[in-house]
Design a protein around this motif. Structure first.
Motif, short mmCIF file in Angstrom:
data_model
loop_
_atom_site.label_atom_id
_atom_site.label_comp_id
_atom_site.label_asym_id
_atom_site.label_seq_id
_atom_site.Cartn_x
_atom_site.Cartn_y
_atom_site.Cartn_z
N ASN A 4 0.85 -1.19 0.00
CA ASN A 4 0.00 0.00 0.00
C ASN A 4 0.89 1.24 0.00
O ASN A 4 1.55 1.51 0.99
N PRO A 5 0.90 1.99 -1.10
CA PRO A 5 1.77 3.17 -1.16
C PRO A 5 1.41 4.22 -0.13
O PRO A 5 2.22 5.04 0.25
N LEU A 6 0.15 4.20 0.35
CA LEU A 6 -0.24 5.17 1.36
C LEU A 6 0.53 4.96 2.65
O LEU A 6 0.90 5.90 3.33
N ASP A 7 0.78 3.68 3.00
CA ASP A 7 1.53 3.39 4.21
C ASP A 7 2.95 3.92 4.11
O ASP A 7 3.52 4.38 5.09
N ASP A 8 3.52 3.85 2.91
CA ASP A 8 4.91 4.27 2.73
C ASP A 8 5.06 5.78 2.82
O ASP A 8 6.07 6.29 3.29
N THR A 9 4.08 6.52 2.35
CA THR A 9 4.20 7.97 2.30
C THR A 9 3.59 8.67 3.52
O THR A 9 3.82 9.85 3.72
N GLY A 10 2.81 7.95 4.30
CA GLY A 10 2.12 8.58 5.43
C GLY A 10 0.80 9.19 5.05
O GLY A 10 0.12 9.77 5.90
N GLU A 11 0.41 9.06 3.79
CA GLU A 11 -0.85 9.65 3.36
C GLU A 11 -2.05 9.02 4.07
O GLU A 11 -3.03 9.69 4.37
N LEU A 12 -1.94 7.72 4.33
CA LEU A 12 -3.04 7.04 5.01
C LEU A 12 -3.29 7.66 6.38
O LEU A 12 -4.43 7.90 6.79
N ILE A 13 -2.21 7.93 7.11
CA ILE A 13 -2.35 8.54 8.43
C ILE A 13 -2.90 9.95 8.31
O ILE A 13 -3.79 10.36 9.06
N ALA A 14 -2.39 10.70 7.35
CA ALA A 14 -2.82 12.08 7.17
C ALA A 14 -4.29 12.18 6.83
O ALA A 14 -4.99 13.09 7.29
N ARG A 66 5.00 8.10 12.85
CA ARG A 66 5.43 9.50 12.95
C ARG A 66 6.40 9.84 11.83
O ARG A 66 6.31 10.92 11.22
N LEU A 67 7.32 8.93 11.55
CA LEU A 67 8.27 9.16 10.47
C LEU A 67 7.55 9.25 9.13
O LEU A 67 7.85 10.11 8.30
N ALA A 68 6.58 8.35 8.92
CA ALA A 68 5.89 8.30 7.63
C ALA A 68 5.07 9.56 7.39
O ALA A 68 5.12 10.15 6.30
N VAL A 69 4.30 9.99 8.39
CA VAL A 69 3.44 11.15 8.17
C VAL A 69 4.28 12.42 8.08
O VAL A 69 3.94 13.36 7.33
N SER A 70 5.40 12.47 8.79
CA SER A 70 6.29 13.63 8.71
C SER A 70 6.90 13.73 7.32
O SER A 70 7.00 14.82 6.73
N ALA A 71 7.32 12.59 6.76
CA ALA A 71 7.89 12.58 5.42
C ALA A 71 6.85 12.99 4.39
O ALA A 71 7.16 13.68 3.41
N TYR A 72 5.60 12.58 4.60
CA TYR A 72 4.51 12.93 3.68
C TYR A 72 4.33 14.43 3.60
O TYR A 72 4.27 15.02 2.51
N TYR A 73 4.26 15.09 4.76
CA TYR A 73 4.05 16.54 4.75
C TYR A 73 5.31 17.29 4.32
O TYR A 73 5.22 18.34 3.68
N ALA A 74 6.47 16.76 4.66
CA ALA A 74 7.72 17.42 4.25
C ALA A 74 7.86 17.45 2.73
O ALA A 74 8.43 18.38 2.17
N ALA A 75 7.32 16.43 2.07
CA ALA A 75 7.42 16.34 0.62
C ALA A 75 6.43 17.25 -0.10
O ALA A 75 6.54 17.47 -1.31
N MET A 76 5.49 17.81 0.62
CA MET A 76 4.50 18.71 0.01
C MET A 76 5.12 20.08 -0.28
O MET A 76 6.02 20.53 0.42
#
Length: 219
Positions: free
Chosen positions: A13-23, A90-100
């Motif tokens: 699930n790519p969402l798990d990798d990027t943190g998008e699922l959590i967001a 925490r790492l995943a969702v932080s990386a997701y927002y940092a990439a925005m």
């Protein structure tokens, strides 16, 4: 006949990798913890007291989640949410927002009126107050508020209300966790009548046309 070969292969699930699922859904913390409900789908915040997190340094975001979880920062919803995310989340969702990308329409969300005390905010930001041993904000946060190094966050895209609230929290010891207590020491040396002008300068910059309600002749 064996049915093992008929079993579908696990699908990542790519969402798990990027943190998008959590967001977007709150992950294991549930939908009430979905980041976008407060910070917006673009990570830009609400233009008042909910900060912009899109484009922030991922290490900074991870540290803040840790601070909320262990009590170094206090906010009812954020403390509850952070305490229910494990390190990987925490790492995943932080990386997701940092990439925005930082949203380009954040200026339109600001709501505070301009102040004729703006020059004092500009002076403190760029020059500090040497007579009080107060270093300039720019020395850590950059000339334009872009942040200097991963440890000093960007101040861009946050409202004056948010900046003032955080300065007060640093000043009153309600927010801590920075190396060597640099922010607490700095905020403690900013006078009460300088807090609002400094927060407004950080949020709006020096140009009157960018400030709602600026009065002719203020600058």
């Amino acid at each position: 006949m064996s049915l093992v070969s008929c079993s579908p292969a696990p699908v990542e699930n790519p969402l798990d990798d990027t943190g998008e699922l959590i967001a977007l859904s709150g992950g294991n913390a549930g939908p009430q913890a979905a980041c976008h409900t407060c910070h917006g789908l673009n990570g830009g915040g609400d233009g008042v007291l909910v900060p912009r997190i899109a484009g922030m340094d991922s290490g900074y975001l991870v540290r803040q989640l840790g601070f909320f979880a262990d009590g170094q920062r206090s906010h009812p919803q954020m403390s509850w949410l952070a305490g229910r995310l494990d390190t990987g989340e925490r790492l995943a969702v932080s990386a997701y927002y940092a990439a925005m990308e930082m949203p380009t329409d954040l200026e339109s969300k600001t709501a505070l009126d301009a102040s004729c005390d703006a020059p004092s905010g500009q002076r403190i930001y760029h020059n500090g107050a040497p007579e009080r041993a107060l270093a300039s904000c720019a020395s850590c946060h950059g000339t334009n508020g872009e942040g200097v190094g991963a440890g000093n966050p960007s101040l861009l895209g946050q409202s004056a209300a948010y900046h003032e609230e955080q300065l007060r929290r640093w000043r009153n010891g309600k927010r801590y966790g920075d190396p060597l207590n640099v922010m607490h020491e700095a905020a403690s040396k900013v006078r009460e009548d300088e807090l609002s002008p400094l927060a407004e300068y950080i949020a709006y910059g020096p140009e009157p046309p960018r400030r709602r309600g600026s009065q002719e002749g203020c600058l």
